[in-house]
Design a protein around this motif. Structure first.
Motif, PDB file in Angstrom:
ATOM      1  N   LEU A  42       0.828  -1.204   0.000  1.00  0.00           N
ATOM      2  CA  LEU A  42       0.000   0.000   0.000  1.00  0.00           C
ATOM      3  C   LEU A  42       0.866   1.259   0.000  1.00  0.00           C
ATOM      4  O   LEU A  42       0.503   2.271  -0.617  1.00  0.00           O
ATOM      5  N   ALA A  43       2.020   1.207   0.680  1.00  0.00           N
ATOM      6  CA  ALA A  43       2.942   2.347   0.653  1.00  0.00           C
ATOM      7  C   ALA A  43       3.448   2.583  -0.770  1.00  0.00           C
ATOM      8  O   ALA A  43       3.550   3.731  -1.228  1.00  0.00           O
ATOM      9  N   ALA A  44       3.756   1.496  -1.472  1.00  0.00           N
ATOM     10  CA  ALA A  44       4.190   1.629  -2.860  1.00  0.00           C
ATOM     11  C   ALA A  44       3.075   2.207  -3.724  1.00  0.00           C
ATOM     12  O   ALA A  44       3.317   3.039  -4.615  1.00  0.00           O
ATOM     13  N   GLY A  45       1.826   1.789  -3.446  1.00  0.00           N
ATOM     14  CA  GLY A  45       0.690   2.334  -4.180  1.00  0.00           C
ATOM     15  C   GLY A  45       0.493   3.813  -3.925  1.00  0.00           C
ATOM     16  O   GLY A  45       0.199   4.584  -4.847  1.00  0.00           O
ATOM     17  N   LEU A  46       0.670   4.235  -2.682  1.00  0.00           N
ATOM     18  CA  LEU A  46       0.570   5.659  -2.352  1.00  0.00           C
ATOM     19  C   LEU A  46       1.662   6.456  -3.064  1.00  0.00           C
ATOM     20  O   LEU A  46       1.409   7.517  -3.637  1.00  0.00           O
ATOM     21  N   TYR A  47       2.881   5.918  -3.029  1.00  0.00           N
ATOM     22  CA  TYR A  47       4.014   6.614  -3.652  1.00  0.00           C
ATOM     23  C   TYR A  47       3.799   6.737  -5.158  1.00  0.00           C
ATOM     24  O   TYR A  47       4.087   7.775  -5.767  1.00  0.00           O
ATOM     25  N   ALA A  48       3.257   5.660  -5.765  1.00  0.00           N
ATOM     26  CA  ALA A  48       2.988   5.684  -7.208  1.00  0.00           C
ATOM     27  C   ALA A  48       1.920   6.724  -7.562  1.00  0.00           C
ATOM     28  O   ALA A  48       1.898   7.237  -8.689  1.00  0.00           O
ATOM     29  N   ARG A  49       1.039   7.026  -6.590  1.00  0.00           N
ATOM     30  CA  ARG A  49       0.004   8.043  -6.803  1.00  0.00           C
ATOM     31  C   ARG A  49       0.502   9.451  -6.494  1.00  0.00           C
ATOM     32  O   ARG A  49      -0.291  10.403  -6.485  1.00  0.00           O
ATOM     33  N   GLY A  50       1.773   9.584  -6.166  1.00  0.00           N
ATOM     34  CA  GLY A  50       2.350  10.902  -5.953  1.00  0.00           C
ATOM     35  C   GLY A  50       2.387  11.372  -4.514  1.00  0.00           C
ATOM     36  O   GLY A  50       2.744  12.519  -4.247  1.00  0.00           O
ATOM     37  N   VAL A  51       2.018  10.499  -3.556  1.00  0.00           N
ATOM     38  CA  VAL A  51       2.044  10.896  -2.143  1.00  0.00           C
ATOM     39  C   VAL A  51       3.491  10.925  -1.662  1.00  0.00           C
ATOM     40  O   VAL A  51       4.234   9.952  -1.840  1.00  0.00           O
TER      41      VAL A  51
END
Length: 482
Positions: A42-51
């Protein structure tokens, strides 16, 4: 090294990889190693979304294992999270979003956010294969939680990761909680009562966390407490009252519940006795706040009818008397080296609450000897009588004793000004005639010589955490809440 909070949970997972970390509301289980892996995805998903570090992510989610993992994921990338509370109206939500300024909303339930105001994703959108978020040391701000809102629109406060972890660990040591414990969480994960006293207390100790559906019935809570063999639970006085009623005609075995904790401003001795008689447990009273953390607690295995609580190790406590002639009663003032960073966008509240390294709680306490204190209500709920100050919750308990089963809420008409004017909302108990309830309550009020008005109501509203929603009652009666 990664974010302080995530590293702390990862260290537990390294020691107990196959130990069950969280039991979801449907009974499914996830192990510590699986929880850490889910948090990383989920952290990787957030980072991929620009967070990125310093950004804020809003949540509008029901209780679930993935909600827990998402909190860890936000901490992992150095961002902050802020829940949009279930009881927020569209206007409340607009105000909350305007204050928090999230870069992303992770939604899985109704949220009232206007289309286009914030990019919206689901947990499924984030749980995908993506390059891992970079490993960077981070101990900064990560939690933007709302206060209970018991005195008006909730204020938003913020915690650093390092201080939060230190405060949780200190409290775990003070309470004697261990890795073999099973935490039962009946609260929505949007509130500090859930995350502080259940989620992170469980995960940082290596224990098991059991999530409940906050909309379940008291009987369902009671059944699951027994089925999951819970050893730790923290609930408000009203929640214990519900469990007592649910267990009155049932075979109850809560013998494993060695830490039945109770927070909240006022715990009636009657509730303590009823929990012992019906549920077979000795409630351990605790006291703290979203802004400060845990401050007081009594872990003695005894019938705690006095309400006396000593400070948690590392916490200093004193009283600021309300009136000169009653120095044993006053506002509780606390000090700690690991507490929140204060309120966001509430300069006046910060100036009143955080003074010269001390936290002015806004709660009235009584010193009861040996350095212990008994919490009896809010400063804004003090009423003046010829015999001295009386707190609204104490008055409510007296009224309920005079009319068993009746719900009573006293609302001072001049909050914080120490007058005798009060409006009392009354919801008659089952089988109690309205005129009898009013007569019994009025007699209690007359005994204190208060200038009181009694009003009948059909329902007593509550906040998502289970506290009486006094601002809602004030709005109902067109009283100005200060």
């Amino acid at each position: 090294m990664t974010a302080v909070l995530c590293q702390a949970v990862a260290d537990v997972a390294a020691r107990r990889p196959d130990h069950v970390a969280v039991v979801d509301i449907d009974g499914s289980r996830i192990r510590y190693r699986e929880l850490v892996a889910l948090g990383e995805r989920l952290a990787a998903g957030l980072y991929a979304r620009g967070v990125r570090a310093g950004d804020t992510v809003a949540f509008a989610l029901p209780n679930s294992v993935r909600y827990v993992a998402l909190i860890m994921a936000v901490a992992r990338v150095g961002a902050r999270y802020v829940p949009l509370m279930r009881n927020f109206t569209a206007a409340d939500t607009e105000r909350a979003v305007g204050q928090a300024r999230p870069v992303l909303l992770v939604a899985g339930r109704e949220h009232h956010v206007a289309p286009g105001a914030v990019p919206v994703v689901s947990l499924d959108d984030l749980d995908v294969d993506a390059p891992p978020a970079p490993e960077e040391p981070y101990a900064g701000l990560f939690r933007q939680l709302w206060t209970s809102g018991s005195t008006g629109f909730p204020k938003m406060m913020v915690w650093r990761q390092d201080k939060f972890v230190a405060e949780r660990r200190r409290w775990l040591a003070d309470t004697g909680i261990v890795a073999d414990d099973v935490f039962y969480c009946r609260h929505p994960l949007d509130v500090a009562h859930a995350t502080d006293l259940h989620v992170f207390a469980a995960l940082l100790s290596g224990a098991r966390l059991v999530l409940a559906d906050p909309d379940d019935s008291p009987r369902a809570y009671l059944d699951r407490l027994q089925r999951e063999r819970a050893t730790v639970m923290s609930a408000l006085p009203a929640h214990y009252e519900m469990l007592v009623r649910a267990g009155a005609d049932a075979q109850v075995d809560l013998s494993r519940l060695r830490r039945p904790l109770c927070g909240g401003a006022y715990l009636s001795p009657d509730v303590v006795r009823a929990a012992a008689d019906t549920l077979g447990v000795h409630i351990r009273q605790i006291y703290g706040s979203t802004e400060f953390g845990l401050a007081l607690g009594n872990m003695a295995d005894e019938l705690q009818t006095s309400g006396a609580m000593p400070p948690v190790r590392g916490v200093g406590a004193r009283l600021a008397p309300l009136v000169d002639e009653h120095t044993s009663i006053g506002e509780l003032v606390l000090r700690s080296d690991c507490t929140s960073e204060g309120y966001l966008f509430a300069d006046a509240a910060n100036a009143r609450t955080f003074r010269d390294g001390e936290f002015w709680t806004g709660d009235v306490a009584q010193e009861v000897g040996d350095g212990a204190f008994r919490i009896i209500g809010r400063v804004s709920e003090v009423l003046s009588t010829p015999d001295g100050p009386v707190l609204a919750p104490v008055l409510d308990a007296e009224c309920r004793a005079a009319s068993p089963g009746t719900q009573v809420v006293s609302l001072p008409l001049d909050p914080g000004e120490l007058t005798d004017r009060v409006l009392v909302a009354v919801r008659p108990g089952h089988g109690v005639a309205a005129e009898d309830a009013v007569r019994q309550v009025t007699a209690v009020l007359a005994g204190h010589r208060l200038a009181a008005t009694v009003r009948l109501v059909d329902e007593i509203p509550h906040t998502p955490v289970g506290k009486i929603d006094k601002p809602a009652l004030r709005r109902q009666f067109e009283l100005v809440s200060r």
